[in-house]
Design a protein around this motif. Structure first.
Motif, PDB file in Angstrom:
ATOM      1  N   PHE A  76      30.121  57.581  79.990  1.00 11.62           N
ATOM      2  CA  PHE A  76      29.346  58.088  78.861  1.00 11.62           C
ATOM      3  C   PHE A  76      27.849  58.076  79.165  1.00 11.62           C
ATOM      4  O   PHE A  76      27.106  58.943  78.694  1.00 11.62           O
ATOM      5  N   SER A  77      27.389  57.072  79.926  1.00  8.91           N
ATOM      6  CA  SER A  77      25.972  57.038  80.304  1.00  8.91           C
ATOM      7  C   SER A  77      25.625  58.224  81.178  1.00  8.91           C
ATOM      8  O   SER A  77      24.561  58.847  81.018  1.00  8.91           O
ATOM      9  N   ARG A  78      26.521  58.569  82.124  1.00  6.25           N
ATOM     10  CA  ARG A  78      26.280  59.754  82.957  1.00  6.25           C
ATOM     11  C   ARG A  78      26.267  61.025  82.113  1.00  6.25           C
ATOM     12  O   ARG A  78      25.416  61.901  82.294  1.00  6.25           O
ATOM     13  N   ALA A  79      27.217  61.098  81.191  1.00  2.75           N
ATOM     14  CA  ALA A  79      27.262  62.279  80.322  1.00  2.75           C
ATOM     15  C   ALA A  79      26.005  62.372  79.466  1.00  2.75           C
ATOM     16  O   ALA A  79      25.473  63.460  79.239  1.00  2.75           O
ATOM     17  N   LYS A  80      25.504  61.209  79.012  1.00  2.00           N
ATOM     18  CA  LYS A  80      24.279  61.213  78.215  1.00  2.00           C
ATOM     19  C   LYS A  80      23.089  61.669  79.052  1.00  2.00           C
ATOM     20  O   LYS A  80      22.241  62.442  78.598  1.00  2.00           O
ATOM     21  N   ALA A  81      23.026  61.174  80.315  1.00  2.00           N
ATOM     22  CA  ALA A  81      21.932  61.597  81.185  1.00  2.00           C
ATOM     23  C   ALA A  81      21.980  63.101  81.429  1.00  2.00           C
ATOM     24  O   ALA A  81      20.954  63.792  81.412  1.00  2.00           O
ATOM     25  N   ALA A  82      23.189  63.639  81.666  1.00  2.00           N
ATOM     26  CA  ALA A  82      23.329  65.085  81.875  1.00  2.00           C
ATOM     27  C   ALA A  82      22.945  65.853  80.620  1.00  2.00           C
ATOM     28  O   ALA A  82      22.295  66.907  80.688  1.00  2.00           O
ATOM     29  N   SER A  83      23.340  65.332  79.464  1.00  2.00           N
ATOM     30  CA  SER A  83      22.999  65.992  78.215  1.00  2.00           C
ATOM     31  C   SER A  83      21.492  65.991  77.980  1.00  2.00           C
ATOM     32  O   SER A  83      20.913  66.998  77.576  1.00  2.00           O
ATOM     33  N   ASP A  84      20.855  64.833  78.257  1.00  2.00           N
ATOM     34  CA  ASP A  84      19.403  64.767  78.102  1.00  2.00           C
ATOM     35  C   ASP A  84      18.698  65.709  79.067  1.00  2.00           C
ATOM     36  O   ASP A  84      17.723  66.385  78.707  1.00  2.00           O
ATOM     37  N   ALA A  85      19.214  65.763  80.326  1.00  2.00           N
ATOM     38  CA  ALA A  85      18.614  66.664  81.306  1.00  2.00           C
ATOM     39  C   ALA A  85      18.762  68.127  80.877  1.00  2.00           C
ATOM     40  O   ALA A  85      17.842  68.938  81.046  1.00  2.00           O
ATOM     41  N   ALA A  86      19.912  68.467  80.320  1.00  2.00           N
ATOM     42  CA  ALA A  86      20.128  69.837  79.853  1.00  2.00           C
ATOM     43  C   ALA A  86      19.180  70.177  78.715  1.00  2.00           C
ATOM     44  O   ALA A  86      18.630  71.287  78.648  1.00  2.00           O
ATOM     45  N   SER A  87      18.973  69.214  77.828  1.00  2.00           N
ATOM     46  CA  SER A  87      18.052  69.451  76.712  1.00  2.00           C
ATOM     47  C   SER A  87      16.625  69.647  77.213  1.00  2.00           C
ATOM     48  O   SER A  87      15.904  70.543  76.756  1.00  2.00           O
ATOM     49  N   VAL A  88      16.219  68.797  78.178  1.00  2.00           N
ATOM     50  CA  VAL A  88      14.874  68.933  78.746  1.00  2.00           C
ATOM     51  C   VAL A  88      14.727  70.262  79.482  1.00  2.00           C
ATOM     52  O   VAL A  88      13.703  70.953  79.380  1.00  2.00           O
ATOM     53  N   LYS A  89      15.762  70.636  80.229  1.00  2.00           N
ATOM     54  CA  LYS A  89      15.721  71.906  80.963  1.00  2.00           C
ATOM     55  C   LYS A  89      15.589  73.088  80.011  1.00  2.00           C
ATOM     56  O   LYS A  89      14.839  74.031  80.255  1.00  2.00           O
ATOM     57  N   LYS A  90      16.353  73.030  78.930  1.00  2.00           N
ATOM     58  CA  LYS A  90      16.295  74.111  77.944  1.00  2.00           C
ATOM     59  C   LYS A  90      14.895  74.225  77.354  1.00  2.00           C
ATOM     60  O   LYS A  90      14.327  75.328  77.252  1.00  2.00           O
ATOM     61  N   GLU A  91      14.325  73.075  76.979  1.00  2.00           N
ATOM     62  CA  GLU A  91      12.979  73.079  76.408  1.00  2.00           C
ATOM     63  C   GLU A  91      11.947  73.538  77.425  1.00  2.00           C
ATOM     64  O   GLU A  91      11.014  74.292  77.104  1.00  2.00           O
ATOM     65  N   LEU A  92      12.133  73.105  78.698  1.00  2.00           N
ATOM     66  CA  LEU A  92      11.195  73.479  79.750  1.00  2.00           C
ATOM     67  C   LEU A  92      11.231  74.973  80.006  1.00  2.00           C
ATOM     68  O   LEU A  92      10.185  75.639  80.147  1.00  2.00           O
ATOM     69  N   ASN A  93      12.417  75.556  80.077  1.00  2.00           N
ATOM     70  CA  ASN A  93      12.536  77.003  80.291  1.00  2.00           C
ATOM     71  C   ASN A  93      11.916  77.785  79.139  1.00  2.00           C
ATOM     72  O   ASN A  93      11.268  78.824  79.339  1.00  2.00           O
ATOM     73  N   LYS A  94      12.139  77.274  77.929  1.00  2.00           N
ATOM     74  CA  LYS A  94      11.585  77.951  76.768  1.00  2.00           C
ATOM     75  C   LYS A  94      10.057  77.965  76.820  1.00  2.00           C
ATOM     76  O   LYS A  94       9.417  79.025  76.644  1.00  2.00           O
ATOM     77  N   ARG A  95       9.469  76.782  77.119  1.00  2.00           N
ATOM     78  CA  ARG A  95       8.011  76.708  77.200  1.00  2.00           C
ATOM     79  C   ARG A  95       7.472  77.516  78.381  1.00  2.00           C
ATOM     80  O   ARG A  95       6.398  78.113  78.306  1.00  2.00           O
ATOM     81  N   PHE A  96       8.234  77.515  79.477  1.00  2.00           N
ATOM     82  CA  PHE A  96       7.794  78.241  80.659  1.00  2.00           C
ATOM     83  C   PHE A  96       7.731  79.743  80.385  1.00  2.00           C
ATOM     84  O   PHE A  96       6.773  80.436  80.768  1.00  2.00           O
ATOM     85  N   GLN A  97       8.752  80.264  79.708  1.00  2.00           N
ATOM     86  CA  GLN A  97       8.755  81.685  79.372  1.00  2.00           C
ATOM     87  C   GLN A  97       7.595  82.026  78.438  1.00  2.00           C
ATOM     88  O   GLN A  97       6.961  83.077  78.569  1.00  2.00           O
ATOM     89  N   GLU A  98       7.334  81.089  77.477  1.00  2.00           N
ATOM     90  CA  GLU A  98       6.206  81.325  76.579  1.00  2.00           C
ATOM     91  C   GLU A  98       4.891  81.375  77.340  1.00  2.00           C
ATOM     92  O   GLU A  98       4.023  82.210  77.056  1.00  2.00           O
ATOM     93  N   ALA A  99       4.736  80.459  78.341  1.00  2.00           N
ATOM     94  CA  ALA A  99       3.489  80.427  79.106  1.00  2.00           C
ATOM     95  C   ALA A  99       3.337  81.655  79.992  1.00  2.00           C
ATOM     96  O   ALA A  99       2.260  82.266  80.075  1.00  2.00           O
TER      97      ALA A  99
END
Length: 774
Positions: free
Chosen positions: A548-571
């Motif tokens: 579950f800790s690995r799954a949580k880390a992957a989930s957090d990374a996916a959330s960060v990636k999604k937010e990063l891509n969104k901000r990157f496209q905006e920039a």
């Protein structure tokens, strides 16, 4: 029938008096001297018509009457107290130290040693003695205000704890013990008698334990037989007839359960007492002064009110017996004592007990006289209340007390604070099953999220994962506790934890001996963990937590990636940035160059300038979502060309090996006593700073200084090991491999103009490098 005659000369001699002879008109024997019978052995002889009889009686031990030669009429308790067999002990009771009181004994020894040293040397150690005494009082207070249930059980069973008769002689003006059940028996395990408190008569009934081994054997360790309960019943009838209020003192592990007691009606005697006490029209007050075990305690405990001393316990089965039944080992007694809820505070909450009588710090045996006075105050207060009630009101009051225990109304929702008292075992089992169901459901959800790659489902699983991980951590903590108890390491863990807390409280570096002790205990625990009966459950829960800790880390990374891509496209899609990128692309396409080296110097400068602007936008973007840019990947083509670096096919293996070496080296450095002491001191300073957030300038400076020292120590150790050089070389090889692998993608970007809009941001892409020596 021939007559038998005896001559006084032949049997008694000339010195026998008339009063020394037994005379009988029925058996034909007259003139037998008692003194003669005491001197002669039994001899029968027949000589003609005369029969001579001589007998010798067995001498018994002379009765040691307790009545003194010159009784004092003003003695405490009255003249009749001389008849009591309960006398002050000739020798003082030996002090007994319980296991959890050992730290206090060590402090007492230090105080005695310092005083002895002051007496021998003549030096003034007043300050040191005052400091130690203050520390002792504080430790005593902390210990006795946070006692566990099993510790209270041990205090209630303390050999030096004052008994029923100790309290009676302290609180009564006069007391006369009454004996016997009027059926030929007198059980010394139950003592009854009439006494006065402030001029008012009471009937006192109580269990009596011994103060030493000899007395315990005589009193049967406070475990009554049926004769004792029948004696108590007789005194209850006597008190009811004469209108004496009844005060019972409970202190027994239980009724004596041998074969003879069962044959003589142990159960019937207890049941008869229960029935009778509910019909007595005089006030009844019960006080638990030690341990109250099962029906043996209840047989004299059906009262209008039941009070308990602070460290007394009242139970249906002893913790050891309960543990043997449920866990098949008496070593689980601490857990059983907690689950049984047998302490005075718990029983008052459950309405089984009606009040708590305070004890001094250290238990009732620390100050028996003070404890007795608290009991006397409680008796006077409650009897004043009962004195206002009639006989019928007392009966209703007594009945209502026991009828309200465990009452609930069907169909009415139970209050949340009361739900915890109902079916605790069922609730625990259902909670465990519910957790297993939630785990399986969450696993299915994670697998489904991986298959569908749905961002919405990944976020949903992340929310559930946080809650599930906390539940698993709590379950794992309980499993570790059970394993420690099963391995018999609980006491050592508790003692070590106390030493650790004490070292932290004294605000100095931890002693190397304590650090070594902790390491040895940790090593022993890990080595023997596989022997624990719940090891498989613990192992399965640890594996689940890891997944579950690995799954949580992957989930957090996916959330960060999604937010990063969104901000990157905006920039990137900002008009001013897009115009600059498009202009540079057009100039590069118009130059006809096939590689970066073929561009003119002016165009190269323009490309690099645009790249730096995009990187600056990325830094602002990363900071806006809480990320820090540690380093930007440089253009290493020139480095590769200059130094002739060739990428190695085994770079990944080298990288993993280097990371492992760095990790091992850091762990080795952190395990040293010096670093451990610094880390512990850092924890203390951090805890202090968190308690005083308003004024912590000095604390913050100490924390920063300690952090710098720890980092410097680790960095020095790594630099001496040569790992930094290996890291630098491997970083160059890794950069060269990445640069060469990116050449093909750069050429494809240049050739395909349609994909420039989608991939144009790649020219300004920055990469975060996680430095190993941060």
């Amino acid at each position: 029938m021939a007559s038998v005659s005896h001559s006084s000369i032949a049997l008694g001699g000339a010195s026998a008096s008339a009063s020394d002879y037994l005379r009988s008109s029925t058996n034909g024997v007259s003139g037998v001297s008692l003194r003669t019978l005491g001197r002669r052995t039994m001899v029968t002889a027949t000589t003609k018509s005369n029969l001579y009889v001589t007998a010798r009686l067995k001498k018994g031990k002379k009765f040691d009457h307790p009545w003194p030669a010159n009784p004092d009429p003003n003695v405490k308790g009255g003249v009749l107290s001389y008849l009591s067999t309960f006398k002050p002990l000739g020798n003082a009771q030996k002090p007994v130290t319980l296991d959890f009181e050992r730290p206090l004994v060590e402090l007492e020894k230090k105080i005695v040693d310092v005083r002895k040293m002051a007496g021998e040397t003549g030096l003034d150690f007043t300050e040191q003695i005052i400091t130690l005494e203050t520390k002792y009082r504080q430790a005593l207070k902390d210990l006795y205000t946070h006692l566990t249930p099993i510790q209270r059980v041990n205090i209630a069973r303390h050999p030096n704890r004052p008994t029923f008769l100790d309290h009676i002689h302290n609180i009564t003006d006069k007391f006369m013990e009454l004996h016997g059940d009027r059926a030929g028996y007198d059980d010394p395990a139950i003592v009854t008698g009439i006494g006065t408190i402030d001029g008012k008569r009471y009937m006192f009934i109580g269990h009596q334990k011994g103060r030493n081994t000899k007395e315990n054997i005589m009193r049967n360790f406070g475990m009554p037989t049926p004769h004792g309960y029948r004696k108590a019943l007789r005194m209850m009838y006597y008190a009811d007839h004469h209108g004496f209020p009844i005060v019972t003192f409970i202190d027994t592990p239980g009724a004596y359960a041998d074969l003879k007691s069962e044959e003589q009606g142990q159960g019937e005697a207890i049941a008869n007492n229960l029935r009778t006490m509910f019909g007595l029209k005089v006030p009844i007050l019960s006080i638990v002064i030690g341990e109250g075990g099962s029906g043996g305690a209840l047989a004299i405990g059906c009262a209008n009110k039941m009070l308990m001393l602070e460290n007394a316990v009242f139970y249906v089965a002893s913790p050891e017996a309960c543990a043997a039944i449920l866990w098949q080992t008496s070593k689980a007694a601490p857990e059983a004592a907690e689950k049984l809820r047998i302490t005075s505070k718990e029983l008052v909450k459950l309405n089984v007990a009606d009040g708590i009588i305070p004890e001094p710090l250290g238990g009732a045996h620390a100050d028996p006289s003070w404890t007795s006075q608290q009991i006397k105050i409680a008796i006077n207060e409650n009897m004043s209340e009962f004195g206002k009630m009639s006989g019928e009101e007392l009966l209703k009051h007594r009945m209502a007390k026991y009828r309200k225990i465990g009452v609930f109304i069907e169909g009415v929702p139970v209050e949340p604070e009361k739900k915890v008292n109902m079916k605790r075992r069922d609730a625990v089992a259902s909670t465990s099953l519910k957790l297993e169901g939630e785990v399986e459901k969450l696993r299915e959800q994670i697998l489904k999220a991986k298959e569908t790659s749905s961002e919405e489902e990944v976020e949903l699983s992340s929310e559930v994962l946080n809650e599930m991980i906390e539940k698993l951590k709590s379950e794992i903590d309980e499993e570790y506790t059970k394993a420690a108890k099963a391995m018999g390491l609980e006491e050592r863990l508790t003692a070590t934890r106390e030493e650790f807390s004490k070292a932290n409280a004294e605000e100095h570096l931890m002693h190397p001996v304590l650090i070594e002790k902790i390491e040895k205990l940790k090593e022993e625990f890990n080595t023997r963990l596989s022997e624990a009966p719940n090891y498989e459950n613990l192992k399965a829960k640890l594996e689940t937590l890891k997944d579950f800790s690995r799954a949580k880390a992957a989930s957090d990374a996916a959330s960060v990636k999604k937010e990063l891509n969104k901000r990157f496209q905006e920039a990137v899609n900002r008009p001013e940035v897009r115009e600059k990128v498009e202009a540079v692309k057009a100039e590069v396409a118009g130059s006809g160059a096939s590689s970066f080296e073929e561009l003119s110097d002016e165009l190269k400068e323009k490309v690099l300038m645009t790249k730096r602007e995009v990187e600056a936008e990325m830094v602002v973007l990363l900071k806006s979502i809480g990320l820090e840019l540690e380093a930007v990947k440089p253009n290493l083509k020139e480095v590769v060309a200059e130094e002739g670096l060739v990428p190695n096919e085994n770079i990944q293996e080298k990288l993993e090996k280097l990371n492992q070496e760095i990790t091992e080296k850091i762990e080795e450095v952190v395990r040293t006593p010096e670093i451990k002491s610094m880390v512990e001191l850092l924890r203390v300073e951090t805890a202090k700073a968190s308690q005083t957030p308003d004024d912590n300038t000095q604390g913050s400076q100490k924390i920063e200084a300690l952090e710098l020292q720890i980092k410097q120590k680790i960095a020095d150790a790594l630099s001496m090991s040569g790992l930094q050089e290996k890291h630098a070389e491997l970083e160059k090889e890794l950069a060269a491999a990445r640069e060469l692998a990116a050449e093909d993608s750069d050429e494809s970007v240049k050739e395909d103009d349609d994909d420039d809009d989608e991939d144009g941001s790649g020219s300004g892409r920055s990469e975060i490098i996680n430095p190993s020596f941060a």
